[in-house]
Design a protein around this motif. Sequence first.
Motif, mmCIF file in Angstrom:
data_model
loop_
_atom_site.group_PDB
_atom_site.id
_atom_site.type_symbol
_atom_site.label_atom_id
_atom_site.label_comp_id
_atom_site.label_asym_id
_atom_site.label_seq_id
_atom_site.Cartn_x
_atom_site.Cartn_y
_atom_site.Cartn_z
ATOM 1 N N GLY A 51 2.420 -8.244 6.947
ATOM 2 C CA GLY A 51 2.935 -8.654 5.645
ATOM 3 C C GLY A 51 3.776 -9.916 5.736
ATOM 4 O O GLY A 51 3.670 -10.810 4.901
ATOM 5 N N PHE A 52 4.610 -9.979 6.769
ATOM 6 C CA PHE A 52 5.457 -11.150 6.952
ATOM 7 C C PHE A 52 4.629 -12.410 7.170
ATOM 8 O O PHE A 52 4.889 -13.452 6.561
ATOM 9 C CB PHE A 52 6.409 -10.936 8.133
ATOM 10 N N GLU A 54 1.476 -12.988 6.355
ATOM 11 C CA GLU A 54 0.702 -13.351 5.157
ATOM 12 C C GLU A 54 1.563 -14.072 4.134
ATOM 13 O O GLU A 54 1.073 -14.908 3.388
ATOM 14 C CB GLU A 54 0.055 -12.109 4.528
ATOM 15 N N LYS A 55 2.843 -13.764 4.104
ATOM 16 C CA LYS A 55 3.751 -14.413 3.155
ATOM 17 C C LYS A 55 4.285 -15.748 3.673
ATOM 18 O O LYS A 55 4.696 -16.589 2.883
ATOM 19 C CB LYS A 55 4.946 -13.501 2.854
ATOM 20 N N ASN A 56 4.293 -15.933 4.991
ATOM 21 C CA ASN A 56 4.995 -17.084 5.562
ATOM 22 C C ASN A 56 4.155 -17.983 6.463
ATOM 23 O O ASN A 56 4.691 -18.834 7.152
ATOM 24 C CB ASN A 56 6.208 -16.579 6.344
ATOM 25 N N TYR A 57 2.848 -17.820 6.463
ATOM 26 C CA TYR A 57 1.987 -18.608 7.358
ATOM 27 C C TYR A 57 2.056 -20.105 7.080
ATOM 28 O O TYR A 57 1.804 -20.919 7.957
ATOM 29 C CB TYR A 57 0.535 -18.148 7.261
ATOM 30 N N HIS A 58 2.376 -20.475 5.879
ATOM 31 C CA HIS A 58 2.340 -21.893 5.500
ATOM 32 C C HIS A 58 3.560 -22.687 5.973
ATOM 33 O O HIS A 58 3.584 -23.901 5.850
ATOM 34 C CB HIS A 58 2.182 -22.022 3.983
ATOM 35 N N TYR A 59 4.561 -22.011 6.527
ATOM 36 C CA TYR A 59 5.729 -22.730 7.030
ATOM 37 C C TYR A 59 5.447 -23.285 8.416
ATOM 38 O O TYR A 59 4.869 -22.607 9.265
ATOM 39 C CB TYR A 59 6.959 -21.822 7.084
ATOM 40 N N THR A 70 10.830 -11.737 12.879
ATOM 41 C CA THR A 70 10.204 -10.422 12.757
ATOM 42 C C THR A 70 10.860 -9.386 13.672
ATOM 43 O O THR A 70 10.367 -8.268 13.774
ATOM 44 C CB THR A 70 8.696 -10.494 13.069
ATOM 45 N N GLU A 100 -6.676 -21.598 3.242
ATOM 46 C CA GLU A 100 -5.908 -21.902 2.035
ATOM 47 C C GLU A 100 -6.145 -23.346 1.601
ATOM 48 O O GLU A 100 -6.274 -23.634 0.406
ATOM 49 C CB GLU A 100 -4.422 -21.650 2.280
#
Length: 142
Positions: A51-52, A54-59, A70, A100
């Motif tokens: 979950g983490f 998937e929410k933060n991959y773009h950083y 994590t 993306e």
Amino acid sequence: MKSYENRTITGADELLFVKQKEAILLLLELVPSFKSGLFDFSEPGKIDLEGFMEKNYHYNVQMQRFAYLTGRSLATFKRDFEKIFNKPPSRWLQQRRLQEAYYLIKEQGKTPSDVYLGLGFEDLSHFSFVFKKNYGVAPSKL
């Protein structure tokens, strides 16, 4: 509970167990939100890695920072990551960011220069290179 703990009669342990169970059930009936805390058997300090990510991959963050955020050491992060995603974190991050980017360029009509920084790529030329290598076409040609 204390009075049951200090008894030396036969069956005191069983009675204490029943009383503890009763206390927990009463507590859960009074405060249902305690259920998630009382019955969370995940490893302490670690958060949901999937979950983490998937929410933060773009950083654009170093792997060690992802591990820290994590609640894991770098080695544990990499090991846990491969168990969940079946590939190393660096490869997954690049593929997820490229997916993306493809969506944003193809479906949303954005330009490569609009999306590369927001998806964690450091420069446009590197983004274009890996995009073309992955999809067989330059991002500007979509």
